[in-house]
Scaffold this motif. Structure first.
Motif, PDB file in Angstrom:
ATOM      1  N   GLN A  91      31.168  90.697  23.936  1.00  0.00           N
ATOM      2  CA  GLN A  91      31.712  89.425  24.399  1.00  0.00           C
ATOM      3  C   GLN A  91      30.664  88.615  25.159  1.00  0.00           C
ATOM      4  O   GLN A  91      30.940  88.054  26.214  1.00  0.00           O
ATOM      5  CB  GLN A  91      32.946  89.676  25.276  1.00  0.00           C
ATOM      6  CG  GLN A  91      34.088  90.404  24.568  1.00  0.00           C
ATOM      7  CD  GLN A  91      34.515  89.709  23.294  1.00  0.00           C
ATOM      8  OE1 GLN A  91      34.037  90.043  22.216  1.00  0.00           O
ATOM      9  NE2 GLN A  91      35.387  88.738  23.392  1.00  0.00           N
ATOM     10  N   ARG A  98      27.113  93.792  31.809  1.00  0.00           N
ATOM     11  CA  ARG A  98      28.511  94.101  32.093  1.00  0.00           C
ATOM     12  C   ARG A  98      28.625  95.104  33.244  1.00  0.00           C
ATOM     13  O   ARG A  98      29.486  94.968  34.119  1.00  0.00           O
ATOM     14  CB  ARG A  98      29.177  94.659  30.834  1.00  0.00           C
ATOM     15  CG  ARG A  98      30.664  94.927  30.998  1.00  0.00           C
ATOM     16  CD  ARG A  98      31.286  95.265  29.666  1.00  0.00           C
ATOM     17  NE  ARG A  98      32.645  95.722  29.807  1.00  0.00           N
ATOM     18  CZ  ARG A  98      33.412  96.083  28.796  1.00  0.00           C
ATOM     19  NH1 ARG A  98      32.932  96.026  27.570  1.00  0.00           N
ATOM     20  NH2 ARG A  98      34.636  96.505  28.994  1.00  0.00           N
ATOM     21  N   SER A 134      28.513  84.364  28.577  1.00  0.00           N
ATOM     22  CA  SER A 134      29.865  84.903  28.506  1.00  0.00           C
ATOM     23  C   SER A 134      30.852  83.856  29.026  1.00  0.00           C
ATOM     24  O   SER A 134      30.541  82.665  29.052  1.00  0.00           O
ATOM     25  CB  SER A 134      29.953  86.197  29.314  1.00  0.00           C
ATOM     26  OG  SER A 134      31.182  86.856  29.058  1.00  0.00           O
ATOM     27  N   THR A 135      32.035  84.295  29.442  1.00  0.00           N
ATOM     28  CA  THR A 135      33.075  83.351  29.855  1.00  0.00           C
ATOM     29  C   THR A 135      33.752  83.794  31.141  1.00  0.00           C
ATOM     30  O   THR A 135      33.637  84.947  31.564  1.00  0.00           O
ATOM     31  CB  THR A 135      34.178  83.259  28.778  1.00  0.00           C
ATOM     32  OG1 THR A 135      34.849  84.535  28.683  1.00  0.00           O
ATOM     33  CG2 THR A 135      33.596  82.899  27.424  1.00  0.00           C
ATOM     34  N   VAL A 138      36.183  86.760  30.614  1.00  0.00           N
ATOM     35  CA  VAL A 138      35.632  88.120  30.655  1.00  0.00           C
ATOM     36  C   VAL A 138      35.571  88.617  32.099  1.00  0.00           C
ATOM     37  O   VAL A 138      35.914  89.760  32.395  1.00  0.00           O
ATOM     38  CB  VAL A 138      34.240  88.167  30.001  1.00  0.00           C
ATOM     39  CG1 VAL A 138      33.566  89.511  30.255  1.00  0.00           C
ATOM     40  CG2 VAL A 138      34.351  87.921  28.502  1.00  0.00           C
ATOM     41  N   THR A 141      38.978  89.496  33.330  1.00  0.00           N
ATOM     42  CA  THR A 141      39.436  90.753  32.734  1.00  0.00           C
ATOM     43  C   THR A 141      38.784  91.954  33.399  1.00  0.00           C
ATOM     44  O   THR A 141      39.453  92.958  33.677  1.00  0.00           O
ATOM     45  CB  THR A 141      39.137  90.758  31.222  1.00  0.00           C
ATOM     46  OG1 THR A 141      39.590  89.533  30.650  1.00  0.00           O
ATOM     47  CG2 THR A 141      39.842  91.918  30.543  1.00  0.00           C
ATOM     48  N   ILE A 142      37.481  91.869  33.657  1.00  0.00           N
ATOM     49  CA  ILE A 142      36.790  92.955  34.357  1.00  0.00           C
ATOM     50  C   ILE A 142      37.402  93.146  35.739  1.00  0.00           C
ATOM     51  O   ILE A 142      37.598  94.276  36.199  1.00  0.00           O
ATOM     52  CB  ILE A 142      35.281  92.664  34.460  1.00  0.00           C
ATOM     53  CG1 ILE A 142      34.638  92.679  33.072  1.00  0.00           C
ATOM     54  CG2 ILE A 142      34.587  93.692  35.358  1.00  0.00           C
ATOM     55  CD1 ILE A 142      33.174  92.272  33.054  1.00  0.00           C
ATOM     56  N   ASP A 169      40.472  88.169  28.389  1.00  0.00           N
ATOM     57  CA  ASP A 169      39.816  88.522  27.135  1.00  0.00           C
ATOM     58  C   ASP A 169      40.445  89.796  26.573  1.00  0.00           C
ATOM     59  O   ASP A 169      40.336  90.869  27.173  1.00  0.00           O
ATOM     60  CB  ASP A 169      38.319  88.735  27.380  1.00  0.00           C
ATOM     61  CG  ASP A 169      37.559  88.909  26.073  1.00  0.00           C
ATOM     62  OD1 ASP A 169      37.656  90.011  25.486  1.00  0.00           O
ATOM     63  OD2 ASP A 169      36.884  87.965  25.646  1.00  0.00           O
ATOM     64  N   HIS A 171      39.776  91.714  23.994  1.00  0.00           N
ATOM     65  CA  HIS A 171      38.888  92.798  23.572  1.00  0.00           C
ATOM     66  C   HIS A 171      38.428  93.634  24.771  1.00  0.00           C
ATOM     67  O   HIS A 171      38.451  94.868  24.731  1.00  0.00           O
ATOM     68  CB  HIS A 171      37.674  92.240  22.830  1.00  0.00           C
ATOM     69  CG  HIS A 171      38.004  91.606  21.523  1.00  0.00           C
ATOM     70  ND1 HIS A 171      38.136  92.332  20.363  1.00  0.00           N
ATOM     71  CD2 HIS A 171      38.253  90.316  21.200  1.00  0.00           C
ATOM     72  CE1 HIS A 171      38.447  91.517  19.366  1.00  0.00           C
ATOM     73  NE2 HIS A 171      38.521  90.288  19.844  1.00  0.00           N
ATOM     74  N   VAL A 172      38.001  92.959  25.848  1.00  0.00           N
ATOM     75  CA  VAL A 172      37.539  93.673  27.038  1.00  0.00           C
ATOM     76  C   VAL A 172      38.694  94.420  27.694  1.00  0.00           C
ATOM     77  O   VAL A 172      38.553  95.568  28.131  1.00  0.00           O
ATOM     78  CB  VAL A 172      36.896  92.692  28.042  1.00  0.00           C
ATOM     79  CG1 VAL A 172      36.509  93.413  29.338  1.00  0.00           C
ATOM     80  CG2 VAL A 172      35.669  92.035  27.429  1.00  0.00           C
TER      81      VAL A 172
END
Length: 290
Positions: A91, A98, A134-135, A138, A141-142, A169, A171-172
């Motif tokens: 992502q 990350r 990234s965004t 993300v 979400t983290i 996000d 996917h994350v």
């Protein structure tokens, strides 16, 4: 610019200003330099276990800080910040990037920041993530997954109800959320095996699902776990069910039908454990009232 008001020009500064006006900035290099400054400030402010000299490893593979400047028109920096030094891209983030963001957010959670202080700090992290391609989603979400790892489920639910889930996000969330869910479910299964009144249900559970849970949880343990959750012996069945339900909501967007089937199986497992836990507590209450 006058030096101490005496009318004397700073020749070096004047030359730099002339160069800046004459040559256009390289946008890619501006992002790299900006990200370096933000990352360095976070390392120093949060006292992260990262050496300042390691920060260039968070930049693209072909970034050479000895030859590239803000004005280098020949810079070949890629839009996707990937390379052997950073690992595969997820992502828009390399693995090292990350991990760095997770470490910063972990520090925020440990400080138990709230309100405006948290908002301002997250804005800085958002800025860094965007520089890395990234965004904000993300980062959000983290942040949610770090909160889950630290057992702060109630606060996550409050944030979700308050609108934080916007921009999450999928996917994350799925990648880290499944690891969290499986780790918790495995702890619950281990607890059921130790409890005489609960272990009888284990034979009725789907063998493939429990094997998958055990395998994922084992990998988490090998990696050392995350946050305070890994140190806790008691895991909430109901809170774990809420996590799995959140995953079910995002599964199709992230992994399609296969992801939905996998999370649906986890949902059935967590629901059965919750149901049996509630029945077990009712039996205990009834026995205590006799």
């Amino acid at each position: 610019t006058d030096e101490e008001g005496d009318g004397v020009k700073d020749e070096v500064l004047e030359e730099m200003e002339n160069v800046a006006r004459a040559r256009p900035l390289n946008d890619a290099m501006v992002k790299i330099h900006r990200s370096f400054l933000i990352a360095a400030s976070l390392v120093l402010r949060k006292k992260l276990p990262v050496q300042l000299e390691d920060i260039p490893l968070l930049t693209p593979e072909n970034f050479d800080d000895d030859s590239h400047s803000l004005f280098d028109e020949n810079c070949l920096c890629r839009d996707a910040w990937t390379g052997s030094g950073g690992g595969s891209s997820v992502q828009g983030l390399t693995e090292k990037q990350r991990e760095f963001l997770q470490g910063v957010i972990e520090a925020e959670v440990q400080e138990a920041m709230e309100g405006e202080g948290l908002k301002e700090s997250l804005e800085v992290i958002y800025d860094l993530a965007v520089c890395w391609g990234s965004t904000k989603g993300v980062v959000k979400t983290i942040y949610v997954t770090v909160m889950w790892w630290n057992g702060r489920d109630v606060e996550v639910e409050e944030m979700v109800s308050g609108g934080l889930s916007g921009g999450i996000d999928a996917h994350v969330l799925m990648e880290e959320g499944v690891r969290i869910g499986c780790w918790r479910l495995q702890k619950l299964l281990e607890g059921f095996r130790r409890e005489k009144g609960l272990k009888t249900i284990l034979g009725a559970l789907d063998a493939d699902t429990t094997m998958y849970v055990k395998d994922v949880a084992s990998k988490v343990e090998q990696k050392g776990g995350k946050g305070d959750t890994a140190k806790r012996k008691i895991v909430s069945v109901q809170a774990t069910q809420h996590i799995v339900l959140h995953l079910l909501r995002y599964a199709k967007a992230a992994d399609g039908a296969e992801g939905v089937d996998r999370v649906h199986a986890l949902s059935i497992l967590s629901n059965m454990l919750l149901d049996q836990s509630l029945k077990f507590l009712k039996r205990r209450e009834a026995e205590a009232g006799r």
